[in-house]
Design a protein around this motif. Structure first.
Motif, short mmCIF file in Angstrom:
data_model
loop_
_atom_site.label_atom_id
_atom_site.label_comp_id
_atom_site.label_asym_id
_atom_site.label_seq_id
_atom_site.Cartn_x
_atom_site.Cartn_y
_atom_site.Cartn_z
N VAL A 74 -13.60 16.64 -12.21
CA VAL A 74 -12.44 16.07 -11.54
C VAL A 74 -11.92 14.91 -12.38
O VAL A 74 -12.70 14.11 -12.91
N GLN A 77 -7.08 9.12 -11.11
CA GLN A 77 -5.71 8.63 -11.09
C GLN A 77 -5.76 7.13 -10.85
O GLN A 77 -6.37 6.68 -9.89
N ASN A 82 -2.40 9.85 -14.28
CA ASN A 82 -3.51 10.81 -14.26
C ASN A 82 -4.35 10.73 -15.53
O ASN A 82 -3.82 10.47 -16.61
N SER A 104 -5.18 15.73 -14.24
CA SER A 104 -4.69 15.78 -12.86
C SER A 104 -5.83 15.38 -11.94
O SER A 104 -6.99 15.38 -12.35
N PHE A 105 -5.49 15.06 -10.74
CA PHE A 105 -6.48 14.59 -9.77
C PHE A 105 -6.94 15.77 -8.92
O PHE A 105 -6.92 15.72 -7.70
N THR A 106 -7.33 16.87 -9.59
CA THR A 106 -7.78 18.06 -8.88
C THR A 106 -9.17 18.46 -9.39
O THR A 106 -9.55 18.15 -10.51
N VAL A 107 -9.88 19.19 -8.55
CA VAL A 107 -11.23 19.64 -8.90
C VAL A 107 -11.13 20.93 -9.71
O VAL A 107 -10.34 21.81 -9.39
N GLN A 108 -11.91 21.02 -10.78
CA GLN A 108 -11.98 22.21 -11.61
C GLN A 108 -13.41 22.74 -11.60
O GLN A 108 -14.36 21.97 -11.46
#
Length: 159
Positions: A74, A77, A82, A104-108
């Protein structure tokens, strides 16, 4: 205590061996979990370093053919900026798998099966998972040095 004398009859020994192999085939593959330990102070280890920093590591005796490894990443931000980064997995200091953490502020999620055959002759194999920040804020954030990249293993199975 009763003593058991092993059979010297070749056909009896072969029948017992065939029965054992059939039992093993019915039970399927056994999988061992590889414990990985954080080098930071949190369950989801974060790093805001701009050079590769080891977040997770473990030592194993390579007795199997491969390591199935899954990672969770993750970005961060800070003040609307970001943070992106890169990560890599090392076996005894050599990179065997790498990728990027999107800004980005997303989980991978990432997963792969890594080959252990070149290391089978070694008694110990050091597995390291590293990350670094490549973009984003340079101040503020979790540790004050800008945005962080969070990385945690989801699973590590010896196959």
């Amino acid at each position: 205590m009763a003593q058991r004398v092993p059979s010297t009859d070749l056909l009896a020994r072969l029948a017992a061996l065939e029965e054992q192999v059939a039992t093993l085939r019915r039970t399927g593959w056994e999988r061992d979990e590889l414990p990985l330990y954080p080098t930071a102070y949190t369950a989801m280890a974060f790093s805001d370093a701009t050079v590769f920093d080891t977040l997770w590591e473990g030592v194993l005796s390579p007795r199997t053919a491969s390591l199935s490894l899954g990672l969770t990443l993750v970005g961060d931000q800070v003040a609307g900026v970001n943070t992106g980064g890169a990560w890599q997995v090392l076996f005894n200091g050599s990179v065997v798998w790498s990728g990027t953490a999107l800004p980005s502020f997303t989980v991978q999620y990432a997963s792969a099966v890594l080959d252990l055959l070149p290391y089978r002759g070694q008694s110990q194999l050091l597995v390291e998972i590293q990350t670094r920040r490549t973009s984003g804020a340079t101040t503020g954030g979790r540790n004050g040095n800008g945005g962080s990249i969070g990385l945690s293993p989801r699973f590590a199975r010896l196959l």
